[in-house]
Design a protein around this motif. Structure first.
Motif, PDB file in Angstrom:
ATOM      1  N   ASN A  53       0.700  -1.330  -0.027  1.00 17.97           N
ATOM      2  CA  ASN A  53      -0.015  -0.090  -0.138  1.00 17.97           C
ATOM      3  C   ASN A  53       0.833   1.234   0.112  1.00 17.97           C
ATOM      4  OD1 ASN A  53      -2.410  -1.470  -0.124  1.00 17.97           O
ATOM      5  ND2 ASN A  53      -2.455  -1.415   2.093  1.00 17.97           N
TER       6      ASN A  53
ATOM      7  N   GLU B 167       0.864   4.079  -2.869  1.00 18.40           N
ATOM      8  CA  GLU B 167       0.712   5.535  -2.854  1.00 18.40           C
ATOM      9  C   GLU B 167       1.789   6.389  -3.296  1.00 18.40           C
ATOM     10  OE1 GLU B 167      -0.147   8.725   0.842  1.00 18.40           O
ATOM     11  OE2 GLU B 167      -1.109   6.894   0.810  1.00 18.40           O
TER      12      GLU B 167
ATOM     13  N   ARG C 261     -15.165  12.241   2.570  1.00 18.46           N
ATOM     14  CA  ARG C 261     -14.760  11.042   2.874  1.00 18.46           C
ATOM     15  C   ARG C 261     -14.392  11.174   4.490  1.00 18.46           C
ATOM     16  NH1 ARG C 261     -13.751   9.928  -2.373  1.00 18.46           N
ATOM     17  NH2 ARG C 261     -15.044   8.274  -3.250  1.00 18.46           N
TER      18      ARG C 261
ATOM     19  N   TRP D 100     -12.238  10.017   6.287  1.00 13.60           N
ATOM     20  CA  TRP D 100     -10.817   9.893   6.677  1.00 13.60           C
ATOM     21  C   TRP D 100      -9.939  10.723   5.793  1.00 13.60           C
ATOM     22  CZ3 TRP D 100     -14.060   6.368   4.253  1.00 13.60           C
ATOM     23  CH2 TRP D 100     -13.927   6.111   2.523  1.00 13.60           C
ATOM     24  N   GLN D 101     -10.385  11.557   5.042  1.00 13.24           N
ATOM     25  CA  GLN D 101      -9.604  12.380   4.041  1.00 13.24           C
ATOM     26  C   GLN D 101      -9.633  13.785   4.412  1.00 13.24           C
ATOM     27  OE1 GLN D 101     -11.442  11.117   0.337  1.00 13.24           O
ATOM     28  NE2 GLN D 101      -9.494  10.190  -0.439  1.00 13.24           N
TER      29      GLN D 101
ATOM     30  N   GLU E  52      -6.301  11.275  -6.289  1.00 12.52           N
ATOM     31  CA  GLU E  52      -6.709  11.146  -4.777  1.00 12.52           C
ATOM     32  C   GLU E  52      -5.944  10.158  -4.169  1.00 12.52           C
ATOM     33  OE1 GLU E  52     -10.983   9.920  -2.795  1.00 12.52           O
ATOM     34  OE2 GLU E  52     -10.790  10.377  -4.971  1.00 12.52           O
ATOM     35  N   THR E  53      -5.501  10.522  -3.053  1.00 12.68           N
ATOM     36  CA  THR E  53      -5.091   9.509  -2.035  1.00 12.68           C
ATOM     37  C   THR E  53      -5.833   9.084  -0.889  1.00 12.68           C
ATOM     38  OG1 THR E  53      -3.713  11.081  -0.611  1.00 12.68           O
ATOM     39  CG2 THR E  53      -2.650  10.559  -2.853  1.00 12.68           C
ATOM     40  N   ASP E  54      -5.124   8.155   0.103  1.00 12.97           N
ATOM     41  CA  ASP E  54      -6.053   7.616   1.187  1.00 12.97           C
ATOM     42  C   ASP E  54      -6.335   8.871   2.002  1.00 12.97           C
ATOM     43  OD1 ASP E  54      -6.159   5.004   0.308  1.00 12.97           O
ATOM     44  OD2 ASP E  54      -4.438   4.499   1.229  1.00 12.97           O
ATOM     45  N   ASP E  55      -5.179  10.059   1.962  1.00  6.28           N
ATOM     46  CA  ASP E  55      -5.432  10.876   3.026  1.00  6.28           C
ATOM     47  C   ASP E  55      -6.144  12.377   2.256  1.00  6.28           C
ATOM     48  OD1 ASP E  55      -4.073   9.405   5.026  1.00  6.28           O
ATOM     49  OD2 ASP E  55      -2.300   9.872   4.039  1.00  6.28           O
TER      50      ASP E  55
ATOM     51  N   ASP F  57      -8.128  14.407  -0.795  1.00  3.36           N
ATOM     52  CA  ASP F  57      -9.036  14.686  -2.112  1.00  3.36           C
ATOM     53  C   ASP F  57      -8.764  16.255  -2.561  1.00  3.36           C
ATOM     54  OD1 ASP F  57     -10.522  14.098  -4.271  1.00  3.36           O
ATOM     55  OD2 ASP F  57     -12.418  13.915  -2.958  1.00  3.36           O
TER      56      ASP F  57
END
Length: 265
Positions: free
Chosen positions: A8, A12, A61, A63-64, A98-101, A103
């Motif tokens: 993961n 990223e 979201r 978490w972002q 876009e990343t997990d952290d 947007d």
């Protein structure tokens, strides 16, 4: 578990861009597509810098967080950039990864500090078709000066584009070959522009000024095999372009050498 975590992180790392990469991707996206106000947007981006503004505000979201793109634009281009903000934001949104952290939230137009020491943007390209259209667009983009050293100039469309730029106050200097095969528009050129006619020389006057390059605003150059003649469109020709001040300076130095060597011929 550890292998999955490593994968993961690696993913990223691959799927993010630096600020320079983001800017260049925006430029290339516009360059190779048909956008309204295409040339205006390219001029803005080529002279601007981008900074990522990672906020702590939660995105859609939970978490972002939102990330803004700050486009730092030279002050003389600010008004035009603000008029095109929606167009530029649409392209930034498309380019954004876009990343997990984070947007994408919005693109902000801000002034570029005048003392910011940023390397000049450079771009080189080559064309093997639609060369005349590329030359005409280069002429249309001129804001201050056009210096061209072209052996033959007999194309009415290019002549009329130069005439329009002269009427808009652009300084135009032309070096061209003084010979019968180049006589069709030569009088009109001399009547309307600062022209230096370079005579043929050598045995039976077989040697000539054979350059084909055009400098725009001392920042951009078009050069290659293409004469500005009516016959050139029927030939296999090449045209290279460069937005590269150090590279363009070499052509400007050669232009001034020829200009000063022949202005009293």
């Amino acid at each position: 578990m550890y292998a999955c975590l490593t994968l993961n992180i690696h993913k990223e790392r691959i799927m993010t861009m630096t600020e320079d990469q983001f800017l260049k991707t925006m430029i290339e996206t516009i360059k190779y597509d048909d956008y309204e106000k295409k040339e205006e947007m390219l001029t803005i981006l080529r002279n601007s810098v981008i900074y990522f503004d990672k906020t702590s505000s939660f995105a859609t979201r939970s978490w972002q967080c939102w990330e803004n793109i700050d486009l730092r634009v030279p002050i003389p281009l600010l008004k035009e950039a603000r008029n095109l903000q929606k167009n530029l934001q649409d392209i930034a949104s498309m380019v954004y990864i876009e990343t997990d952290d984070y947007d994408f939230n919005q693109l902000n137009i801000k002034p570029k500090p005048i003392d910011l020491d940023i390397d000049n943007y450079k771009e080189h390209d080559a064309f093997f078709s639609e060369i005349k259209d590329t030359i005409i667009q280069g002429i249309r983009n001129a804001k201050y000066l056009i210096w061209c050293a072209v052996a033959w100039i007999t194309d009415d469309d290019i002549y009329n584009e130069l005439l329009q730029k002269r009427n808009n106050g652009i300084q135009i200097r032309i070096l061209t070959s003084d010979e019968p095969s180049n006589s069709r528009l030569l009088k009109n050129l001399c009547d309307n522009f600062e022209v230096v006619k370079i005579p043929q020389w050598g045995e039976n006057s077989r040697n000539r000024m054979h350059d084909k390059f055009c400098i725009i605003d001392l920042e951009y150059v078009m050069h290659g095999s293409y004469n500005w003649s009516r016959n050139a469109m029927s030939n296999n020709e090449t045209l290279a372009t460069a937005l590269d001040k150090d590279f363009v300076k070499k052509f400007a130095d050669e232009f001034m050498f020829l200009y000063n060597a022949h202005k009293h011929d």
